[in-house]
Design an enzyme around this catalytic site. Structure first.
Site, PDB file in Angstrom:
ATOM      1  N   GLU A   1       0.460  -3.623   3.519  1.00  0.00           N
ATOM      2  CA  GLU A   1       1.038  -3.344   2.424  1.00  0.00           C
ATOM      3  C   GLU A   1       1.632  -4.637   1.509  1.00  0.00           C
ATOM      4  O   GLU A   1       1.731  -4.517   0.359  1.00  0.00           O
ATOM      5  CB  GLU A   1       2.473  -2.165   2.834  1.00  0.00           C
ATOM      6  CG  GLU A   1       1.994  -0.969   2.973  1.00  0.00           C
ATOM      7  CD  GLU A   1       1.099  -0.318   2.102  1.00  0.00           C
ATOM      8  OE1 GLU A   1       1.665  -0.042   0.755  1.00  0.00           O
ATOM      9  OE2 GLU A   1       0.080   0.214   2.204  1.00  0.00           O
TER      10      GLU A   1
ATOM     11  N   HIS B   1       5.246   5.224   2.600  1.00  0.00           N
ATOM     12  CA  HIS B   1       3.857   4.782   2.561  1.00  0.00           C
ATOM     13  C   HIS B   1       3.650   3.310   2.006  1.00  0.00           C
ATOM     14  O   HIS B   1       2.951   2.318   2.299  1.00  0.00           O
ATOM     15  CB  HIS B   1       2.811   5.633   2.068  1.00  0.00           C
ATOM     16  CG  HIS B   1       1.401   5.016   2.249  1.00  0.00           C
ATOM     17  ND1 HIS B   1       0.809   5.265   3.562  1.00  0.00           N
ATOM     18  CD2 HIS B   1       0.705   4.625   1.350  1.00  0.00           C
ATOM     19  CE1 HIS B   1      -0.590   4.801   3.223  1.00  0.00           C
ATOM     20  NE2 HIS B   1      -0.465   4.117   2.188  1.00  0.00           N
TER      21      HIS B   1
ATOM     22  N   HIS C   1      -0.052  -5.090  -1.955  1.00  0.00           N
ATOM     23  CA  HIS C   1       0.974  -4.639  -2.905  1.00  0.00           C
ATOM     24  C   HIS C   1       1.949  -5.695  -3.135  1.00  0.00           C
ATOM     25  O   HIS C   1       2.469  -5.962  -4.319  1.00  0.00           O
ATOM     26  CB  HIS C   1       1.272  -3.371  -2.944  1.00  0.00           C
ATOM     27  CG  HIS C   1       0.267  -2.209  -2.717  1.00  0.00           C
ATOM     28  ND1 HIS C   1      -0.729  -1.873  -3.612  1.00  0.00           N
ATOM     29  CD2 HIS C   1      -0.193  -1.475  -1.369  1.00  0.00           C
ATOM     30  CE1 HIS C   1      -1.425  -0.909  -3.147  1.00  0.00           C
ATOM     31  NE2 HIS C   1      -1.193  -0.820  -1.882  1.00  0.00           N
TER      32      HIS C   1
END
Length: 162
Positions: free
Chosen positions: A117, A63, A121
């Site tokens: 993502e 994930h 992040h």
């Protein structure tokens, strides 16, 4: 029983994080390496769609790899000028399609998921990982940890103890 699994999962996360050699110059304290079970994801969402590459295998998928602080907070969207660039990970795409699929609807080739993502992040981990390194590190962690096997082994050992 639940506490045994909780301890196992915590140990696996710590094991995963130990593979990352992080310099002292980072702007965060550690990474969470997060995996998801496709069936659980699909059960908890209103709908679930398989990527264009087909139904994922019956295994945990990546994930994300998320920088975090010791206090429980985390940095996000650290560099809006550093957009996802698929060309920087071109050699990783087939491995990512297998191990980091998007299950969000509508079905996709997962580029939107990987873009999210990286931009949320990954841009916060740039002090230690560039874009290629960010995705490659997550794939390497997935290759070094077999969460499904660990859970099966723990269940087998637990059943032998009873």
């Amino acid at each position: 029983m639940e506490s045994k699994y909780s301890i196992l999962l915590s140990l696996l996360v710590l094991q995963c994080l130990s593979f990352l050699c992080i310099s002292q110059s980072q702007d965060f304290d550690f990474f969470y390496f997060v995996q998801q079970w496709p069936g659980s994801y699909c059960d908890t969402k209103q709908s679930c769609c398989y990527p264009n590459t087909g139904k994922p295998s019956a295994d945990f998928g990546i994930h994300g790899l998320w920088p975090n602080y010791k206090d429980g907070s985390y940095p996000s969207n650290c560099d809006p000028d550093n957009s996802f660039n698929q060309a920087k990970i071109s050699g990783l795409i087939s491995n990512m399609q297998k191990n980091w699929p998007s299950l969000a609807c509508p079905s996709s080739n997962s580029i939107q998921f990987w873009t999210h993502e990286w931009e949320k992040h990954g841009t916060c981990s740039e002090s230690v990982l560039n874009q290629h390194g960010y995705f490659d590190t997550a794939l390497n962690l997935k290759g070094k940890t077999n969460l499904l096997k660990a859970l099966k082994t723990a269940a087998y050992r637990t059943s032998k103890m009873q």
